[in-house]
Design an enzyme around this catalytic site. Structure first.
Site, mmCIF file in Angstrom:
data_model
loop_
_atom_site.group_PDB
_atom_site.id
_atom_site.type_symbol
_atom_site.label_atom_id
_atom_site.label_comp_id
_atom_site.label_asym_id
_atom_site.label_seq_id
_atom_site.Cartn_x
_atom_site.Cartn_y
_atom_site.Cartn_z
ATOM 1 N N PRO A 2 0.825 -1.216 0.000
ATOM 2 C CA PRO A 2 0.000 0.000 0.000
ATOM 3 C C PRO A 2 0.858 1.265 0.000
ATOM 4 O O PRO A 2 1.854 1.351 0.707
ATOM 5 C CB PRO A 2 -0.808 -0.108 1.295
ATOM 6 C CG PRO A 2 -0.339 -1.301 2.010
ATOM 7 C CD PRO A 2 0.658 -2.025 1.190
ATOM 8 N N GLU A 3 0.473 2.225 -0.828
ATOM 9 C CA GLU A 3 1.132 3.522 -0.840
ATOM 10 C C GLU A 3 0.143 4.544 -0.274
ATOM 11 O O GLU A 3 -0.903 4.171 0.251
ATOM 12 C CB GLU A 3 1.573 3.865 -2.273
ATOM 13 C CG GLU A 3 2.551 2.823 -2.831
ATOM 14 C CD GLU A 3 3.074 3.162 -4.228
ATOM 15 O OE1 GLU A 3 3.100 4.347 -4.589
ATOM 16 O OE2 GLU A 3 3.458 2.232 -4.948
#
Ligand SMILES: [Zn+2]
Length: 276
Positions: A2-3
């Site tokens: 996840p960013e």
């Protein structure tokens, strides 16, 4: 992994579901990369009321009404599920919190790179060691062409690697770094200090545009990422270069190239993003 858009999406969902809830119990199995034993976790959380869930970089901050809080990180494969408590652990459930309304908030993580830390002091002052030394938040006014230009003058690091370093800018991982550089017409291997103010402005603007569009789409699901309700992010179809080696560039039709850079794949169009 996840960013920023994915963490933002999850943060908003958690805030909606948990705000105002009182934690009545908690336990952890001690397998996360950074973890807390069940006795400490239970002692710290029990009876506390959640006033908000916010974000700093890719850390989720669960803020209690007494200003203390929990610092959570999803690592590679972390996710949250909130269901009525049936007393049963889900597969890969590494920690859980029982809520006064009868629900069970589960922290699941297949690969266990996630983390769970206690912050007894004022969590939003960001003085906890996990939150110190973090770079600029890309969606705030502090991150712009001038600050990017100023901070990068002494660095020979390739611009993509520099952009992904959390000490410089937070939350921009491989997917969005590639997309922003394409949008700004900058070759990912360019030493960052070679970018003039003009190109720094273009890059900062592109980073903001890409992240905002990705947040609006609920993030990008490549494999594991899911929102709290299990839904996938829809930004994948909007990716112009990431994962598209050999496909035609959406702007000029040339073939997208892939280059390994510090162990991470750079995707770019050699015509739209020339080396200079
Ligand atoms: Zn092109």
């Amino acid at each position: 992994m996840p960013e920023l858009p994915e963490v933002t999406t999850i943060c908003r969902s958690l805030d909606r579901q948990l705000r105002g809830q009182v934690i009545t119990g908690a336990a952890s199995c001690g397998r996360l990369r950074v973890d807390v034993d069940s006795v400490s976790l239970q002692g710290f959380c029990a009876g506390k009321c959640i006033s908000a869930v916010t974000r700093r970089a890719k850390y989720l901050l669960v803020v209690f009404t007494d200003r203390s809080g929990l610092i959570l990180h999803l690592g590679m494969t972390g996710s949250f599920v909130i269901t009525p408590d049936d007393g049963q652990a889900r597969p890969y459930e590494r920690a859980y919190f029982l809520l006064a309304d009868g629900r069970r908030w589960r922290f699941c993580d297949i690969r266990c790179f996630g983390s769970l830390q206690l912050c007894p002091g004022d969590i939003q002052s960001c003085t906890h060691p996990a939150l110190a030394d973090l770079g600029l938040e890309p969606l705030t006014g502090d991150f712009n062409g001038s600050s990017l230009h100023r901070l990068s003058r002494n660095s020979r690091t390739p611009v993509k690697t520099w952009l992904m370093d959390q000490h410089n800018v937070v939350g921009v991982g491989n997917i969005y770094a590639n997309e922003a550089l394409f949008q700004a017409g900058i070759n990912p291997a360019t030493p960052v200090r070679r970018l003039g103010l003009q190109r720094c402005r273009r890059l900062a603007a592109a980073v903001k545009t890409i992240l905002q569009a990705a947040i609006a789409a609920g993030g990008t699901t490549i494999s594991d990422y899911r929102d709290v309700d299990g839904s996938e992010g829809h930004f994948r179809t909007a990716l112009e270069v990431y994962g598209r080696a050999g496909e035609p560039c959406p702007r000029c039709g040339d073939s997208i190239e892939r280059l390994l850079q510090g162990g991470r794949a750079a995707f770019f169009c050699p015509r739209c993003q020339p080396r200079r």
